[in-house]
Write an enzyme that holds these catalytic residues in place. Sequence first.
Site, PDB file in Angstrom:
ATOM      1  N   TYR A 181       9.505  12.970  74.526  1.00  0.00           N
ATOM      2  CA  TYR A 181       8.410  12.001  74.414  1.00  0.00           C
ATOM      3  C   TYR A 181       8.751  10.898  73.423  1.00  0.00           C
ATOM      4  CZ  TYR A 181       6.821  13.801  69.855  1.00  0.00           C
ATOM      5  OH  TYR A 181       6.740  14.138  68.531  1.00  0.00           O
ATOM      6  N   LYS A 228      13.827  14.209  70.672  1.00  0.00           N
ATOM      7  CA  LYS A 228      12.371  14.132  70.477  1.00  0.00           C
ATOM      8  C   LYS A 228      11.692  14.978  71.559  1.00  0.00           C
ATOM      9  CE  LYS A 228       8.839  10.763  69.113  1.00  0.00           C
ATOM     10  NZ  LYS A 228       8.292  11.500  67.984  1.00  0.00           N
ATOM     11  N   GLU A 277      12.872  17.089  56.511  1.00  0.00           N
ATOM     12  CA  GLU A 277      11.850  16.074  56.803  1.00  0.00           C
ATOM     13  C   GLU A 277      10.483  16.751  56.821  1.00  0.00           C
ATOM     14  OE1 GLU A 277      12.323  14.429  60.789  1.00  0.00           O
ATOM     15  OE2 GLU A 277      12.977  16.336  61.582  1.00  0.00           O
TER      16      GLU A 277
HETATM   17  N1  PMP Z   1      10.392  13.379  62.314  1.00  0.00           N
HETATM   18  C1  PMP Z   1       9.642  14.088  63.163  1.00  0.00           C
HETATM   19  C2  PMP Z   1       9.858  15.566  63.261  1.00  0.00           C
HETATM   20  C3  PMP Z   1       8.659  13.464  63.949  1.00  0.00           C
HETATM   21  O1  PMP Z   1       7.903  14.191  64.810  1.00  0.00           O
HETATM   22  C4  PMP Z   1       8.462  12.066  63.809  1.00  0.00           C
HETATM   23  C5  PMP Z   1       7.420  11.322  64.595  1.00  0.00           C
HETATM   24  N2  PMP Z   1       7.066  11.849  65.770  1.00  0.00           N
HETATM   25  C6  PMP Z   1       9.267  11.363  62.906  1.00  0.00           C
HETATM   26  C7  PMP Z   1      10.225  12.055  62.179  1.00  0.00           C
HETATM   27  C8  PMP Z   1       9.105   9.875  62.719  1.00  0.00           C
HETATM   28  O2  PMP Z   1       9.635   9.161  63.797  1.00  0.00           O
HETATM   29  P1  PMP Z   1       9.145   7.689  64.152  1.00  0.00           P
HETATM   30  O3  PMP Z   1       9.295   6.866  62.900  1.00  0.00           O
HETATM   31  O4  PMP Z   1      10.062   7.249  65.213  1.00  0.00           O
HETATM   32  O5  PMP Z   1       7.721   7.789  64.570  1.00  0.00           O
END
Ligand code: PMP
Length: 278
Positions: free
Chosen positions: A33, A145, A177
Amino acid sequence: MSRISYLNGKYVEHNSAMLHIDDRAIQFADSVYEVILFHKNRLIDGVEHWLRLSSSLAKLSMQMPYLATEFNEIAHKLFTLNNIETGSIYIQVTRGVSPRNQLIPKKISQTVIMTVIATTLPQLPDKINKAMIEPDIRWQMCDVKSTGLLIGSLYKQKAVDNGFDDVIMQRNNIITECCFSNLFIVKNNIILTHPTDNFILAGITRATLIKLAAQLSLTTKETKFEYNELINADEVFSTSTTTFVRPIHMIDDSVINHGKNGQITQKLFYAYHEYINK
Ligand code: PMP
């Protein structure tokens, strides 16, 4: 006005948009996604999101179902149909429908889902934002993702049930993270964040923020750091498409920057706002 979503080439009433029970997304989380912010009639970092979608699909041996221009067209149409000026789009691509079988079917047409919602742009929090630490027990393909988000969801719930707002994860003593965002620390005016590898998602906001930091003459190092460095940081913040730059004021029982929003965090937050408003 009714809510309109997109499913496999059709714009449909949201509540009647249904998936087949044999979709591999249901059986195997065989799907990926993206979430993209829409503001001032454009998709913020749209190209980067399409590239990441394509990369997530490729890592699971799937193809992009549409060209980037086709995705863009559908996204814009959905925001128009739903009368949304500022919002986000959720896009999910699954391998498709096939009788349940561990082996991956060869000829199968992908399922494509897109939904949009209206959002307001995030502001800096006016209350203490608290994170707790949990072991990073996700799989080792965090760069994909994937919709296999159960650990993140369980952790988010655990945080809230315990009076926290978020979870920061740690794998082999390395801070990776947050469950739905990337993590940064600031120490002696240097910004640190985990390098992009298979242990984190390469956030699009993360990448944009590193560019914005450089424009502000701030140094970012993509390097691994440990719990001790995290709780002794001058500032800690997370980044994501929907939250932009969010300061973290407390980790377990350690207070960061006296519970105040840090100077660099605030600078980056405003720089990001400016970036999306350009
Ligand atoms: N890490 C994880 C595990 C996430 O789920 C997300 C956002 N869905 C992010 C980092 C941040 O990604 P982005 O800046 O592309 O939204």
